[in-house]
Design a protein around this motif. Structure first.
Motif, PDB file in Angstrom:
ATOM      1  N   VAL A 155       9.551   5.615  32.850  1.00 52.51           N
ATOM      2  CA  VAL A 155       9.584   6.954  33.447  1.00 52.51           C
ATOM      3  C   VAL A 155       8.336   7.133  34.291  1.00 52.51           C
ATOM      4  O   VAL A 155       7.222   6.860  33.848  1.00 52.51           O
ATOM      5  CB  VAL A 155       9.665   8.036  32.355  1.00 52.51           C
ATOM      6  CG1 VAL A 155       9.549   9.423  32.977  1.00 52.51           C
ATOM      7  CG2 VAL A 155      10.976   7.914  31.590  1.00 52.51           C
ATOM      8  N   HIS A 156       8.533   7.585  35.519  1.00 53.51           N
ATOM      9  CA  HIS A 156       7.436   7.751  36.469  1.00 53.51           C
ATOM     10  C   HIS A 156       7.229   9.235  36.764  1.00 53.51           C
ATOM     11  O   HIS A 156       8.174  10.030  36.735  1.00 53.51           O
ATOM     12  CB  HIS A 156       7.752   7.022  37.781  1.00 53.51           C
ATOM     13  CG  HIS A 156       8.159   5.589  37.576  1.00 53.51           C
ATOM     14  ND1 HIS A 156       7.256   4.574  37.471  1.00 53.51           N
ATOM     15  CD2 HIS A 156       9.388   5.029  37.460  1.00 53.51           C
ATOM     16  CE1 HIS A 156       7.890   3.427  37.311  1.00 53.51           C
ATOM     17  NE2 HIS A 156       9.191   3.675  37.295  1.00 53.51           N
ATOM     18  N   HIS A 157       5.984   9.573  37.057  1.00 55.38           N
ATOM     19  CA  HIS A 157       5.641  10.958  37.346  1.00 55.38           C
ATOM     20  C   HIS A 157       4.855  11.031  38.642  1.00 55.38           C
ATOM     21  O   HIS A 157       3.864  10.324  38.823  1.00 55.38           O
ATOM     22  CB  HIS A 157       4.806  11.544  36.204  1.00 55.38           C
ATOM     23  CG  HIS A 157       4.399  12.971  36.422  1.00 55.38           C
ATOM     24  ND1 HIS A 157       3.168  13.464  36.072  1.00 55.38           N
ATOM     25  CD2 HIS A 157       5.076  14.010  36.965  1.00 55.38           C
ATOM     26  CE1 HIS A 157       3.092  14.743  36.388  1.00 55.38           C
ATOM     27  NE2 HIS A 157       4.242  15.101  36.925  1.00 55.38           N
ATOM     28  N   ASP A 158       5.301  11.874  39.537  1.00 50.49           N
ATOM     29  CA  ASP A 158       4.582  12.146  40.777  1.00 50.49           C
ATOM     30  C   ASP A 158       3.841  13.466  40.599  1.00 50.49           C
ATOM     31  O   ASP A 158       4.451  14.543  40.604  1.00 50.49           O
ATOM     32  CB  ASP A 158       5.570  12.237  41.946  1.00 50.49           C
ATOM     33  CG  ASP A 158       4.859  12.395  43.289  1.00 50.49           C
ATOM     34  OD1 ASP A 158       3.685  12.818  43.296  1.00 50.49           O
ATOM     35  OD2 ASP A 158       5.475  12.110  44.319  1.00 50.49           O
ATOM     36  N   ALA A 159       2.524  13.379  40.412  1.00 55.28           N
ATOM     37  CA  ALA A 159       1.739  14.576  40.119  1.00 55.28           C
ATOM     38  C   ALA A 159       1.767  15.585  41.265  1.00 55.28           C
ATOM     39  O   ALA A 159       1.657  16.796  41.048  1.00 55.28           O
ATOM     40  CB  ALA A 159       0.295  14.188  39.794  1.00 55.28           C
ATOM     41  N   SER A 161       4.282  16.239  43.497  1.00 52.23           N
ATOM     42  CA  SER A 161       5.541  16.984  43.606  1.00 52.23           C
ATOM     43  C   SER A 161       6.060  17.462  42.255  1.00 52.23           C
ATOM     44  O   SER A 161       7.047  18.194  42.199  1.00 52.23           O
ATOM     45  CB  SER A 161       6.613  16.096  44.263  1.00 52.23           C
ATOM     46  OG  SER A 161       6.906  14.981  43.435  1.00 52.23           O
ATOM     47  N   GLU A 162       5.371  17.053  41.178  1.00 49.51           N
ATOM     48  CA  GLU A 162       5.805  17.404  39.820  1.00 49.51           C
ATOM     49  C   GLU A 162       7.231  16.940  39.546  1.00 49.51           C
ATOM     50  O   GLU A 162       7.986  17.593  38.827  1.00 49.51           O
ATOM     51  CB  GLU A 162       5.692  18.911  39.575  1.00 49.51           C
ATOM     52  CG  GLU A 162       4.270  19.389  39.378  1.00 49.51           C
ATOM     53  CD  GLU A 162       3.595  18.732  38.179  1.00 49.51           C
ATOM     54  OE1 GLU A 162       4.264  18.550  37.148  1.00 49.51           O
ATOM     55  OE2 GLU A 162       2.415  18.378  38.290  1.00 49.51           O
ATOM     56  N   ALA A 163       7.596  15.808  40.143  1.00 46.39           N
ATOM     57  CA  ALA A 163       8.935  15.254  39.934  1.00 46.39           C
ATOM     58  C   ALA A 163       8.848  14.050  39.004  1.00 46.39           C
ATOM     59  O   ALA A 163       7.866  13.315  38.999  1.00 46.39           O
ATOM     60  CB  ALA A 163       9.557  14.848  41.265  1.00 46.39           C
ATOM     61  N   TRP A 164       9.896  13.859  38.223  1.00 47.59           N
ATOM     62  CA  TRP A 164       9.995  12.721  37.316  1.00 47.59           C
ATOM     63  C   TRP A 164      11.239  11.914  37.679  1.00 47.59           C
ATOM     64  O   TRP A 164      12.255  12.459  38.076  1.00 47.59           O
ATOM     65  CB  TRP A 164      10.109  13.185  35.864  1.00 47.59           C
ATOM     66  CG  TRP A 164       8.937  13.983  35.365  1.00 47.59           C
ATOM     67  CD1 TRP A 164       8.694  15.305  35.597  1.00 47.59           C
ATOM     68  CD2 TRP A 164       7.868  13.528  34.550  1.00 47.59           C
ATOM     69  NE1 TRP A 164       7.534  15.695  34.975  1.00 47.59           N
ATOM     70  CE2 TRP A 164       7.008  14.627  34.326  1.00 47.59           C
ATOM     71  CE3 TRP A 164       7.550  12.295  33.977  1.00 47.59           C
ATOM     72  CZ2 TRP A 164       5.856  14.512  33.560  1.00 47.59           C
ATOM     73  CZ3 TRP A 164       6.407  12.194  33.208  1.00 47.59           C
ATOM     74  CH2 TRP A 164       5.563  13.295  33.003  1.00 47.59           C
ATOM     75  N   PRO A 180      14.136  11.060  42.286  1.00 48.80           N
ATOM     76  CA  PRO A 180      13.011  11.827  41.726  1.00 48.80           C
ATOM     77  C   PRO A 180      13.317  13.325  41.697  1.00 48.80           C
ATOM     78  O   PRO A 180      12.717  14.117  42.419  1.00 48.80           O
ATOM     79  CB  PRO A 180      11.859  11.491  42.674  1.00 48.80           C
ATOM     80  CG  PRO A 180      12.526  11.216  43.973  1.00 48.80           C
ATOM     81  CD  PRO A 180      13.846  10.576  43.645  1.00 48.80           C
ATOM     82  N   VAL A 181      14.257  13.678  40.842  1.00 53.87           N
ATOM     83  CA  VAL A 181      14.713  15.078  40.804  1.00 53.87           C
ATOM     84  C   VAL A 181      14.544  15.716  39.432  1.00 53.87           C
ATOM     85  O   VAL A 181      14.840  16.897  39.264  1.00 53.87           O
ATOM     86  CB  VAL A 181      16.201  15.165  41.214  1.00 53.87           C
ATOM     87  CG1 VAL A 181      16.385  14.738  42.666  1.00 53.87           C
ATOM     88  CG2 VAL A 181      17.074  14.316  40.294  1.00 53.87           C
ATOM     89  N   SER A 184      11.161  17.319  34.197  1.00 55.50           N
ATOM     90  CA  SER A 184      10.267  17.064  33.071  1.00 55.50           C
ATOM     91  C   SER A 184      10.472  15.634  32.595  1.00 55.50           C
ATOM     92  O   SER A 184      11.466  14.970  32.922  1.00 55.50           O
ATOM     93  CB  SER A 184      10.551  18.025  31.910  1.00 55.50           C
ATOM     94  OG  SER A 184      11.835  17.773  31.360  1.00 55.50           O
ATOM     95  N   TYR A 185       9.505  15.171  31.802  1.00 52.54           N
ATOM     96  CA  TYR A 185       9.642  13.846  31.202  1.00 52.54           C
ATOM     97  C   TYR A 185      10.875  13.798  30.305  1.00 52.54           C
ATOM     98  O   TYR A 185      11.625  12.817  30.308  1.00 52.54           O
ATOM     99  CB  TYR A 185       8.399  13.493  30.390  1.00 52.54           C
ATOM    100  CG  TYR A 185       8.525  12.179  29.656  1.00 52.54           C
ATOM    101  CD1 TYR A 185       8.236  10.977  30.304  1.00 52.54           C
ATOM    102  CD2 TYR A 185       8.957  12.130  28.335  1.00 52.54           C
ATOM    103  CE1 TYR A 185       8.365   9.769  29.648  1.00 52.54           C
ATOM    104  CE2 TYR A 185       9.088  10.918  27.672  1.00 52.54           C
ATOM    105  CZ  TYR A 185       8.785   9.741  28.322  1.00 52.54           C
ATOM    106  OH  TYR A 185       8.927   8.536  27.681  1.00 52.54           O
ATOM    107  N   ALA A 186      11.095  14.873  29.529  1.00 49.24           N
ATOM    108  CA  ALA A 186      12.231  14.902  28.614  1.00 49.24           C
ATOM    109  C   ALA A 186      13.549  14.727  29.356  1.00 49.24           C
ATOM    110  O   ALA A 186      14.449  14.007  28.906  1.00 49.24           O
ATOM    111  CB  ALA A 186      12.232  16.207  27.823  1.00 49.24           C
ATOM    112  N   GLU A 187      13.675  15.372  30.497  1.00 55.97           N
ATOM    113  CA  GLU A 187      14.913  15.269  31.274  1.00 55.97           C
ATOM    114  C   GLU A 187      15.088  13.853  31.819  1.00 55.97           C
ATOM    115  O   GLU A 187      16.188  13.289  31.792  1.00 55.97           O
ATOM    116  CB  GLU A 187      14.883  16.275  32.417  1.00 55.97           C
ATOM    117  CG  GLU A 187      16.166  16.310  33.232  1.00 55.97           C
ATOM    118  CD  GLU A 187      16.145  17.376  34.314  1.00 55.97           C
ATOM    119  OE1 GLU A 187      17.003  17.308  35.217  1.00 55.97           O
ATOM    120  OE2 GLU A 187      15.271  18.264  34.260  1.00 55.97           O
TER     121      GLU A 187
END
Length: 208
Positions: A155-159, A161-164, A180-181, A184-187
């Protein structure tokens, strides 16, 4: 038993589903009863015995001779050694699944104190040593792999755009990279988990 009234139970199609999923429920679990523990022992023994029967040299010899092994053969010391070997495989499986659960919980907001409490009440520091990548700062962009259902997802996170999003390789070697839509990490991890489960290898049937 904990009071379950007031715990939200939205459907996946509801707008507030992922918000509800991301909020930790307290307490997260009810303590297992002795009956729960005995039932778990029986289920683990069934799974481990099935593996022992597949790897036991003695039982394989019976099948090679077109003979059905008598259940009493489980008492043979070498068959019990095969059972012990199967139990070791079960321990490795538990360790893998525990790391997966700790990572999902930690990345979803659980603290090391909560992870330690779930793992039999070990101290926070011990939980951190056991699963060093489970809990990270919310601003971190670190990508951590997760092993599940015989496959691997990251799981990747773009700080900015706050997209995971996630990339995954399933047990059947199918691969996917999501858009990247995810909010949250959970989603994102839920989407990866669904993909890995959908492409898990079928369970082996009994031999003999």
């Amino acid at each position: 038993m904990s009071d379950q009234t007031g715990i939200p139970t939205p459907d996946k199609a509801d707008d507030d589903f992922w918000t509800a999923v991301s909020n930790l429920v307290e307490p997260p679990w009810n303590e297992p009863t002795q009956r729960d523990a005995f039932t778990m022992d029986e289920q683990v023994h069934d799974a481990v015995r099935a593996l022992a029967e597949r790897i036991s040299t003695r039982l394989l010899a019976y099948r090679a001779a077109d003979k059905t092994p008598d259940p009493v053969l489980m008492a043979a010391p070498d068959v019990q050694l095969a059972l012990l070997r199967a139990l070791y495989e079960a321990k490795l499986a538990v360790d893998r699944l525990a790391e997966s659960a700790a990572t999902v919980a930690g990345r979803g907001g659980a603290s090391y104190a909560q992870l330690g409490a779930a793992w039999g009440g070990i101290k926070r520091q011990s939980a951190r040593v056991k699963w060093p990548h489970a809990v990270v700062r919310k601003t971190a962009a670190e990508s951590i792999p997760l092993n599940y259902a015989g496959g691997t997802a990251v799981v990747h996170h773009d700080a900015e755009s706050e997209a995971w999003w996630y990339t995954a390789t399933a047990a059947d070697r199918q691969e996917r990279e999501s858009e990247p839509v995810h909010g949250s990490y959970a989603e994102a991890i839920a989407g990866a988990t669904e993909f890995l489960l959908a492409h898990a290898l079928p369970a082996e049937g009994p031999t003999g």
